[in-house]
Design a protein around this motif. Structure first.
Motif, PDB file in Angstrom:
ATOM      1  N   UNK A 146       0.794  -1.330   0.067  1.00 23.20           N
ATOM      2  CA  UNK A 146       0.032  -0.019   0.014  1.00 23.20           C
ATOM      3  C   UNK A 146       0.760   1.158   0.026  1.00 23.20           C
ATOM      4  N   UNK A 147       1.840   1.168   0.483  1.00 20.65           N
ATOM      5  CA  UNK A 147       2.639   2.561   0.907  1.00 20.65           C
ATOM      6  C   UNK A 147       4.055   2.710   0.573  1.00 20.65           C
ATOM      7  N   UNK A 148       4.939   1.607   0.348  1.00 16.30           N
ATOM      8  CA  UNK A 148       6.199   1.582   0.050  1.00 16.30           C
ATOM      9  C   UNK A 148       6.554   1.189  -1.481  1.00 16.30           C
ATOM     10  N   UNK A 149       6.100  -0.384  -1.811  1.00 13.20           N
ATOM     11  CA  UNK A 149       6.324  -0.775  -2.999  1.00 13.20           C
ATOM     12  C   UNK A 149       5.780  -0.131  -4.265  1.00 13.20           C
ATOM     13  N   UNK A 150       6.372  -0.179  -5.451  1.00 15.60           N
ATOM     14  CA  UNK A 150       5.435   0.105  -6.451  1.00 15.60           C
ATOM     15  C   UNK A 150       4.352  -0.806  -6.952  1.00 15.60           C
ATOM     16  N   UNK A 151       4.386  -1.525  -6.315  1.00 12.65           N
ATOM     17  CA  UNK A 151       2.978  -2.682  -6.725  1.00 12.65           C
ATOM     18  C   UNK A 151       3.055  -3.982  -5.786  1.00 12.65           C
ATOM     19  N   UNK A 152       2.573  -5.114  -6.028  1.00 14.71           N
ATOM     20  CA  UNK A 152       2.176  -6.216  -5.206  1.00 14.71           C
ATOM     21  C   UNK A 152       3.237  -6.958  -5.500  1.00 14.71           C
ATOM     22  N   UNK A 153       3.185  -8.307  -4.722  1.00 12.45           N
ATOM     23  CA  UNK A 153       4.390  -9.173  -5.119  1.00 12.45           C
ATOM     24  C   UNK A 153       4.021  -9.768  -6.290  1.00 12.45           C
ATOM     25  N   UNK A 154       2.685 -10.255  -6.593  1.00 14.15           N
ATOM     26  CA  UNK A 154       2.258 -10.665  -7.721  1.00 14.15           C
ATOM     27  C   UNK A 154       2.667  -9.907  -9.195  1.00 14.15           C
ATOM     28  N   UNK A 155       2.348  -8.573  -9.017  1.00  6.61           N
ATOM     29  CA  UNK A 155       2.720  -7.964 -10.218  1.00  6.61           C
ATOM     30  C   UNK A 155       4.195  -7.112 -10.390  1.00  6.61           C
ATOM     31  N   UNK A 156       4.779  -7.027  -9.227  1.00  8.71           N
ATOM     32  CA  UNK A 156       6.169  -6.515  -9.060  1.00  8.71           C
ATOM     33  C   UNK A 156       7.040  -7.354  -8.304  1.00  8.71           C
ATOM     34  N   UNK A 157       7.203  -8.792  -8.597  1.00  3.68           N
ATOM     35  CA  UNK A 157       8.041  -9.415  -7.849  1.00  3.68           C
ATOM     36  C   UNK A 157       9.631  -9.046  -7.875  1.00  3.68           C
ATOM     37  N   UNK A 158       9.914  -8.401  -9.130  1.00  2.62           N
ATOM     38  CA  UNK A 158      11.314  -8.095  -9.299  1.00  2.62           C
ATOM     39  C   UNK A 158      11.609  -6.963  -8.296  1.00  2.62           C
ATOM     40  N   UNK A 159      10.791  -6.137  -8.175  1.00  2.43           N
ATOM     41  CA  UNK A 159      10.771  -4.921  -7.287  1.00  2.43           C
ATOM     42  C   UNK A 159      11.230  -5.250  -5.624  1.00  2.43           C
ATOM     43  N   UNK A 160      10.231  -6.360  -5.421  1.00 12.72           N
ATOM     44  CA  UNK A 160      10.412  -6.829  -4.121  1.00 12.72           C
ATOM     45  C   UNK A 160      11.700  -7.643  -3.847  1.00 12.72           C
ATOM     46  N   UNK A 161      12.135  -8.243  -4.715  1.00  6.85           N
ATOM     47  CA  UNK A 161      13.486  -9.019  -4.759  1.00  6.85           C
ATOM     48  C   UNK A 161      14.473  -7.919  -4.599  1.00  6.85           C
ATOM     49  N   UNK A 162      14.466  -6.932  -5.568  1.00  9.07           N
ATOM     50  CA  UNK A 162      15.573  -6.002  -5.427  1.00  9.07           C
ATOM     51  C   UNK A 162      15.546  -5.192  -4.028  1.00  9.07           C
ATOM     52  N   UNK A 163      14.602  -4.988  -3.414  1.00 11.60           N
ATOM     53  CA  UNK A 163      14.416  -4.428  -2.343  1.00 11.60           C
ATOM     54  C   UNK A 163      14.654  -4.953  -1.003  1.00 11.60           C
ATOM     55  N   UNK A 164      14.976  -6.232  -1.164  1.00 11.74           N
ATOM     56  CA  UNK A 164      15.153  -7.300  -0.135  1.00 11.74           C
ATOM     57  C   UNK A 164      16.636  -7.505   0.068  1.00 11.74           C
ATOM     58  N   UNK A 165      17.241  -7.124   1.394  1.00 10.13           N
ATOM     59  CA  UNK A 165      18.739  -7.280   1.293  1.00 10.13           C
ATOM     60  C   UNK A 165      19.323  -8.820   1.216  1.00 10.13           C
ATOM     61  N   UNK A 166      18.309  -9.591   1.495  1.00 13.23           N
ATOM     62  CA  UNK A 166      18.724 -11.219   1.338  1.00 13.23           C
ATOM     63  C   UNK A 166      19.201 -11.496  -0.008  1.00 13.23           C
ATOM     64  N   UNK A 167      18.326 -10.879  -1.134  1.00 11.75           N
ATOM     65  CA  UNK A 167      18.906 -10.956  -2.406  1.00 11.75           C
ATOM     66  C   UNK A 167      20.552 -10.658  -2.836  1.00 11.75           C
ATOM     67  N   UNK A 168      20.749  -9.891  -1.916  1.00 13.53           N
ATOM     68  CA  UNK A 168      22.150  -9.180  -2.415  1.00 13.53           C
ATOM     69  C   UNK A 168      23.284  -9.686  -1.571  1.00 13.53           C
TER      70      UNK A 168
END
Length: 248
Positions: A146-168
């Motif tokens: 609702x407030x932080x990400x550009x969309x839901x996990x379903x529609x913006x999974x890449x953005x969620x992975x990018x924003x998660x430190x564990x990915x990096x």
């Protein structure tokens, strides 16, 4: 007089509230009184801006410090990051993703690497890749959508992975000290510890996870029971990294 090592502080507030001067005042005053130049920063907030705007601003600050801090008698060759809650997440994300082009629009060639990170009671595994989060996963996902990400996990999974430190997680991660209250009701303790363990298995540098026995979320915002140990732990860790860096 030698140039002062630099500590950049990143405030918390759920990525949607807060400002510099809002948090970590005991640490800022303590480090400044012990020979550190402390830079307290602002960054873009949701819902007006969406991730990765927040981490982009943190890395812009790192780039500015490295380019300009010598004019304030700071040492651009030793720059560390710290922050709590949302700031802890952003510190870990910036420390691990310092060379990602998506995090550096318009300043892709700037050196945004840091020499150490001290994330405090942050969220580092947004999609619970480690499976360690005890509760609140649905609520966290709904809030971020609702407030932080550009969309839901379903529609913006890449953005969620990018924003998660564990990915990096990476071998050349900077030395990191994680501080987390054992009784934190907002940022899951077990998830944070599992992330630090995952990083420690890969990183060639020091990774320490320190539990604050009586710590609740935001325990470091004002002088309280855990404050002296918190301040001492941060300073000892950063000083030890500096000594190791300077050793022949």
């Amino acid at each position: 007089m030698s140039p002062m090592p630099v500590l950049i502080n990143v405030h918390g507030g759920g990525w949607v509230i807060g400002r510099k001067g809002f948090q970590a005042r005991p640490l800022i005053h303590y480090m400044a009184s012990n020979g550190w130049l402390v830079v307290d920063i602002n960054y873009s907030l949701g819902p007006w801006k969406r991730m990765p705007a927040m981490v982009q601003d943190v890395l812009r600050s790192v780039a500015w410090v490295k380019a300009n801090i010598s004019g304030y008698h700071g040492d651009p060759d030793f720059v560390a990051l710290t922050g709590g809650s949302a700031g802890g997440h952003l510190v870990a994300l910036a420390g691990l993703g310092f060379d990602l082009r998506a995090f550096k629009p318009g300043f892709e060639d700037a050196d945004c690497s840091v020499d150490a990170c001290v994330p405090v009671y942050g969220l580092y595994d947004l999609l619970d890749e480690n499976g360690a989060m005890k509760g609140g996963k649905t609520e966290l996902r709904d809030f971020l959508t609702r407030l932080v990400m550009p969309g839901s996990v379903t529609t913006h999974k890449y953005a969620w992975d990018l924003a998660s430190p564990i990915t990096h997680i990476r071998q050349d991660a900077p030395p990191m000290l994680f501080l987390h209250g054992r009784h934190d009701a907002l940022a899951d303790f077990d998830s944070a510890q599992a992330f630090a363990d995952s990083l420690d298995r890969v990183s060639r540098n020091t990774v320490i996870f320190a539990a604050i026995p009586a710590g609740q979320h935001g325990y470091d915002c004002a002088h309280a029971g855990p404050t002296p140990e918190h301040l001492g732990a941060v300073r000892r860790f950063l000083d030890s990294v500096r000594v190791e860096r300077e050793a022949p």
